[in-house]
Design a protein around this motif. Structure first.
Motif: not given
Ligand code: GCU
Length: 347
Positions: A44-47, A83-85, A158-163, A182-186, A222-228
């Protein structure tokens, strides 16, 4: 259709392969039933306070109970396994048994995963939840990587709403994104999305964002509030603006051969737990996002809801239309989303 039969349909051809393969998972001692316990690593990549972490731990506990201690799960948070990749390659070769992943990464293996990753696809989290619990609709997609990659998708949540957020100024209209990196997912869809919205796309691994924002390599992300908040992006990019461009899933994955190698009763018990785990992950997300926002505000981040969402929607509409019309499978998924959007419109 029950989830267990979905996966079994997809993995039936792989069962014989699995019999020859070693079970996977690190093996500890002393299960409740007196034998050894196979412990699946879940990356898992988060807390640890994220609902997906909580759901993963819960799945481990319930699995241990349901299999009389023959199987358990250990969740590794904070990108500890990479990392996820990288992790998804290790999942594919069976050295990591399970992971939570962002959805765009799966587009690289089967581009039809793109549908749920397109901007403004879902009108509400309720619409997304309805589609992601329709196991009949999703069975082909979720088993589509089994033969080629040995990856089974167990569920989507659901992984939040991204802004968007950045270090320069609040974003109220597309003009405000002009010239910002602006960074985006790959994935291709995420690059095309942010470029259509007006910014310069910078696809990057999750763990590299903070220092890129800090050093000015990136202007925003761009991401949800929790990642931010959890990843401290609020310290280095204080303007968070509600473009609401993505309600996107995360997926829970398992190596197909390892799943197929469990004995039938244990696998059935495991798969029966998945809907409950999906609910735990979904239900925790709203509260986690609200709490994160309050904590970001407390350290001076500015949240801006004065955004011309219609203007952003209009800019990305052509890419959405082209993408969903590419084949029957995508169209079928898209139509299911439209029906769910009608039943659960934006609030
Ligand atoms: C969110 C999502 C992750 C993703 C991450 C990202 O946190 O839950 O799965 O890896 O965004 O922007 O890379």
């Amino acid at each position: 259709m029950k989830l267990s039969s979905v996966v079994l349909t997809g993995t039936a051809g792989l069962l014989s392969l699995a019999l020859a393969a070693c079970g996977g998972g690190s093996t500890g001692s002393g299960s409740a039933g007196g034998g050894t316990t196979t412990v699946f690593k879940l990356a898992f990549n988060q807390t640890e306070d994220h609902p997906e972490y909580v759901a993963g731990v819960e799945l481990g506990k319930k699995l241990e109970e349901a299999t009389d201690g023959r199987y358990s799960i250990r969740v590794y948070p904070n990108d500890q396994l990479g990392g996820q990749a990288d992790v998804i390659q290790n999942l594919s070769n069976g050295t990591v048994e399970m992971m939570w992943t962002g959805a765009p990464i799966l587009e690289g293996f089967n581009s039809d995963f793109v549908v749920f990753n397109l901007p403004y696809m879902f009108d509400s989290t309720e619409a997304q939840a309805e589609v992601l619990s329709d196991t009949d609709l999703l069975s082909d997609l979720y088993s589509s990587l089994e033969a080629s990659k040995s990856i089974t998708v167990l569920t989507g949540v659901n992984a939040g709403t991204r802004n968007v957020y950045n270090s320069k100024h609040p974003v109220t209209s597309p003009a405000d994104l002009q010239g910002l990196k602006v960074r985006v997912q790959q994935s291709d869809s995420q690059v095309a999305m942010i470029e259509a919205m007006g910014a310069i796309a910078s696809p990057m691994a999750f763990g590299d964002i903070y220092s890129a924002l800090q050093t000015g390599v990136l202007d925003g992300a761009e991401n949800n509030e929790s990642v931010y908040h959890a990843m401290k992006h609020d310290e280095v990019a204080k303007y968070y603006s509600y473009t609401r461009h993505l309600i996107i899933p995360d997926y829970l994955l398992i190596n197909t051969t390892i799943l197929a190698g469990m004995d039938d009763a244990d696998r059935e018990a495991f798969l029966d737990l998945i809907p409950e785990i999906q609910t735990i992950a979904n239900d925790g997300m709203v509260e986690f996002s609200n709490k994160s926002r309050a904590e970001s505000e407390a350290i001076g981040a500015q949240f801006n809801d004065d955004v011309d969402v219609a203007a952003f929607k209009a800019l990305v509409q052509p890419m959405t239309t082209a993408s969903v019309n590419e084949n029957e499978q995508r169209l079928k998924l898209y139509e299911a989303v439209q029906a769910a959007n009608q039943a659960h419109p934006a609030k």
